[in-house]
Motif scaffolding. Sequence first.
Motif, PDB file in Angstrom:
ATOM      1  N   SER A  45       1.392  -3.164  24.947  1.00 55.14           N
ATOM      2  CA  SER A  45       1.147  -3.107  23.646  1.00 55.14           C
ATOM      3  C   SER A  45      -0.377  -3.430  23.157  1.00 55.14           C
ATOM      4  N   PRO A  46      -1.191  -2.291  23.057  1.00 54.64           N
ATOM      5  CA  PRO A  46      -2.418  -2.161  23.118  1.00 54.64           C
ATOM      6  C   PRO A  46      -2.945  -2.717  21.624  1.00 54.64           C
ATOM      7  N   ARG A  47      -1.999  -2.562  20.626  1.00 46.91           N
ATOM      8  CA  ARG A  47      -2.153  -2.827  19.589  1.00 46.91           C
ATOM      9  C   ARG A  47      -2.478  -4.311  18.902  1.00 46.91           C
ATOM     10  N   GLU A  48      -1.769  -5.164  19.902  1.00 42.64           N
ATOM     11  CA  GLU A  48      -1.999  -6.786  19.819  1.00 42.64           C
ATOM     12  C   GLU A  48      -3.342  -7.158  20.161  1.00 42.64           C
ATOM     13  N   GLY A  49      -4.187  -6.338  20.284  1.00 42.22           N
ATOM     14  CA  GLY A  49      -5.528  -6.748  20.555  1.00 42.22           C
ATOM     15  C   GLY A  49      -5.875  -7.104  22.113  1.00 42.22           C
ATOM     16  N   GLY A  50      -5.276  -6.581  22.814  1.00 44.05           N
ATOM     17  CA  GLY A  50      -5.445  -6.680  24.184  1.00 44.05           C
ATOM     18  C   GLY A  50      -6.459  -5.919  24.938  1.00 44.05           C
ATOM     19  N   PHE A  51      -6.734  -4.563  24.165  1.00 42.76           N
ATOM     20  CA  PHE A  51      -7.819  -3.725  24.333  1.00 42.76           C
ATOM     21  C   PHE A  51      -9.080  -3.819  23.480  1.00 42.76           C
ATOM     22  N   SER A  52     -10.167  -3.500  24.003  1.00 44.75           N
ATOM     23  CA  SER A  52     -11.141  -3.320  23.348  1.00 44.75           C
ATOM     24  C   SER A  52     -11.269  -1.708  22.624  1.00 44.75           C
ATOM     25  N   GLY A  53     -11.954  -1.651  21.542  1.00 37.92           N
ATOM     26  CA  GLY A  53     -12.150  -0.144  21.144  1.00 37.92           C
ATOM     27  C   GLY A  53     -12.349   0.740  22.179  1.00 37.92           C
ATOM     28  N   TRP A  54     -13.228   0.602  23.214  1.00 37.35           N
ATOM     29  CA  TRP A  54     -13.775   1.683  24.024  1.00 37.35           C
ATOM     30  C   TRP A  54     -12.719   1.761  24.880  1.00 37.35           C
ATOM     31  N   GLN A  55     -11.695   1.062  25.102  1.00 37.52           N
ATOM     32  CA  GLN A  55     -10.587   1.323  25.947  1.00 37.52           C
ATOM     33  C   GLN A  55      -9.312   2.298  25.453  1.00 37.52           C
ATOM     34  N   CYS A  56      -9.276   2.404  24.133  1.00 37.45           N
ATOM     35  CA  CYS A  56      -8.469   3.312  23.496  1.00 37.45           C
ATOM     36  C   CYS A  56      -8.840   4.610  23.600  1.00 37.45           C
ATOM     37  N   ASP A  57      -7.704   5.505  23.152  1.00 38.88           N
ATOM     38  CA  ASP A  57      -7.820   6.841  23.119  1.00 38.88           C
ATOM     39  C   ASP A  57      -8.866   7.234  21.873  1.00 38.88           C
ATOM     40  N   ALA A  58      -9.379   8.485  21.936  1.00 37.37           N
ATOM     41  CA  ALA A  58     -10.726   8.748  21.134  1.00 37.37           C
ATOM     42  C   ALA A  58      -9.976   8.963  19.827  1.00 37.37           C
ATOM     43  N   GLY A  59     -10.441   8.475  18.502  1.00 33.39           N
ATOM     44  CA  GLY A  59     -10.051   8.611  17.211  1.00 33.39           C
ATOM     45  C   GLY A  59      -9.095   7.507  16.782  1.00 33.39           C
TER      46      GLY A  59
END
Length: 80
Positions: free
Chosen positions: A61-75
Amino acid sequence: MPSRRGQGGDEIKHIHEDDAGRVALRKGLAKLALWTGLAICIAFIAWVAWGFLQFDHDIDSPREGGFSGWQCDAGRDCGS
């Protein structure tokens, strides 16, 4: 008058008693160090397992704040 041999035997007996006390103390300290090391290993394993579970949750569940912006897919904004 007591013989010299009797006096020396008493001294040797006291020396052996002192050595036995030191050996018992060393064995006790060694056992304490062993149990302390075991407790530290168990705590480390639990800490690593907890971190793995948290990471697994963040991946699911990356939308719950577990990942930083740079770890998500582009855009894609995973933080919001």
